[in-house]
Write an enzyme that holds these catalytic residues in place. Structure first.
Site, PDB file in Angstrom:
ATOM      1  CB  ALA A  97       7.725  79.901  34.771  1.00 48.01           C
TER       2      ALA A  97
ATOM      3  CB  ILE B  44       5.193  82.857  39.904  1.00 53.17           C
ATOM      4  CG1 ILE B  44       5.992  83.771  39.745  1.00 53.17           C
ATOM      5  CG2 ILE B  44       6.882  81.394  40.541  1.00 53.17           C
ATOM      6  CD1 ILE B  44       6.933  83.450  39.048  1.00 53.17           C
ATOM      7  CE  LYS B  45       2.642  74.292  37.183  1.00 53.59           C
ATOM      8  NZ  LYS B  45       2.873  73.391  35.918  1.00 53.59           N
ATOM      9  CB  VAL B  46       3.648  78.644  43.956  1.00 52.34           C
ATOM     10  CG1 VAL B  46       4.029  77.944  45.305  1.00 52.34           C
ATOM     11  CG2 VAL B  46       3.756  79.513  43.506  1.00 52.34           C
TER      12      VAL B  46
END
Length: 214
Positions: free
Chosen positions: A56, A82-84
């Site tokens: 996400a 977590i997509k960064v």
């Protein structure tokens, strides 16, 4: 090689999961915007279908905002990763989140340098985008091959997810590089299942069986 599906459509994810080949899911703000309902509810549903990493993405532009969003997203389910986006602020965020035990997938990676820095910052996953590189006349899979080799030389534990997959040939090439995973649109997964000779073979077997039963 692990197979992830690149979508936020719950029905596509459920169908892919029923095939018994799905190891994870990647989403992004664009994919989530196409679906009806709260993005939190959608992510929660996805996590209940797939027992694996579900990416996400944060949308803040600064590290402080990314970390705050990441904490909220990771609270939805233990499967959330977590997509960064790859940037200096993104690296700062990944470094802090790593210390908090929150897994990150550094996305929008287009070079081995970026992948190496992402891994050093603490990313659990890096996502090189092969299709977008192909679009500008750069062979995307060459970048993946270099990343995989560098990570292998130095025993870097960060996993490589081949992203921006456009066709079944991309999947084969990703597997041949030794990448840890490929994240694939539902359409391409369906294409991977099919082969014209398989279709012809099934039709002939059924036709022959009908003759036997007469």
């Amino acid at each position: 090689m692990k197979i992830f599906i690149d979508t936020a459509n719950v029905e596509e994810i459920r169908e892919a999961a029923s095939l018994g080949v799905l190891d994870g899911v990647t989403t992004n703000p664009t994919l989530l915007s196409k679906e009806q309902g709260s993005f939190r509810d959608i992510l929660k549903q996805i996590c209940e279908i797939v027992d694996g990493p579900v990416s996400a993405e944060v949308v803040a532009s600064d590290a402080e905002g990314m970390v705050a969003e990441a904490r909220e997203l990771s609270a939805i389910h233990s499967n959330i990763v977590i997509k960064v986006p790859m940037s200096k602020e993104g690296m700062k965020a990944v470094h802090r989140l790593k210390q908090e035990g929150i897994r990150c997938n550094m996305t929008l990676v287009f070079s081995p340098n970026q992948a190496l820095l992402a891994a050093k910052a603490g990313a659990a996953f890096v996502s090189p985008f092969v299709g977008r590189l192909d679009d500008i006349s750069h062979i995307g899979m060459e970048i993946v091959d270099q990343i995989v080799e560098i990570f292998s030389i130095y025993d870097i534990e960060t996993q490589v997810i081949v992203a921006s997959i456009r066709n079944p040939l991309h999947v084969i090439d990703a597997a041949l590089t030794g990448a840890d995973a490929a994240t694939i649109p539902f359409k391409v997964i369906e294409q991977m299942v099919k082969h014209p000779l398989t279709t012809i073979g099934i039709e002939r077997f059924l036709a022959d069986w009908q003759k036997v039963r007469q």
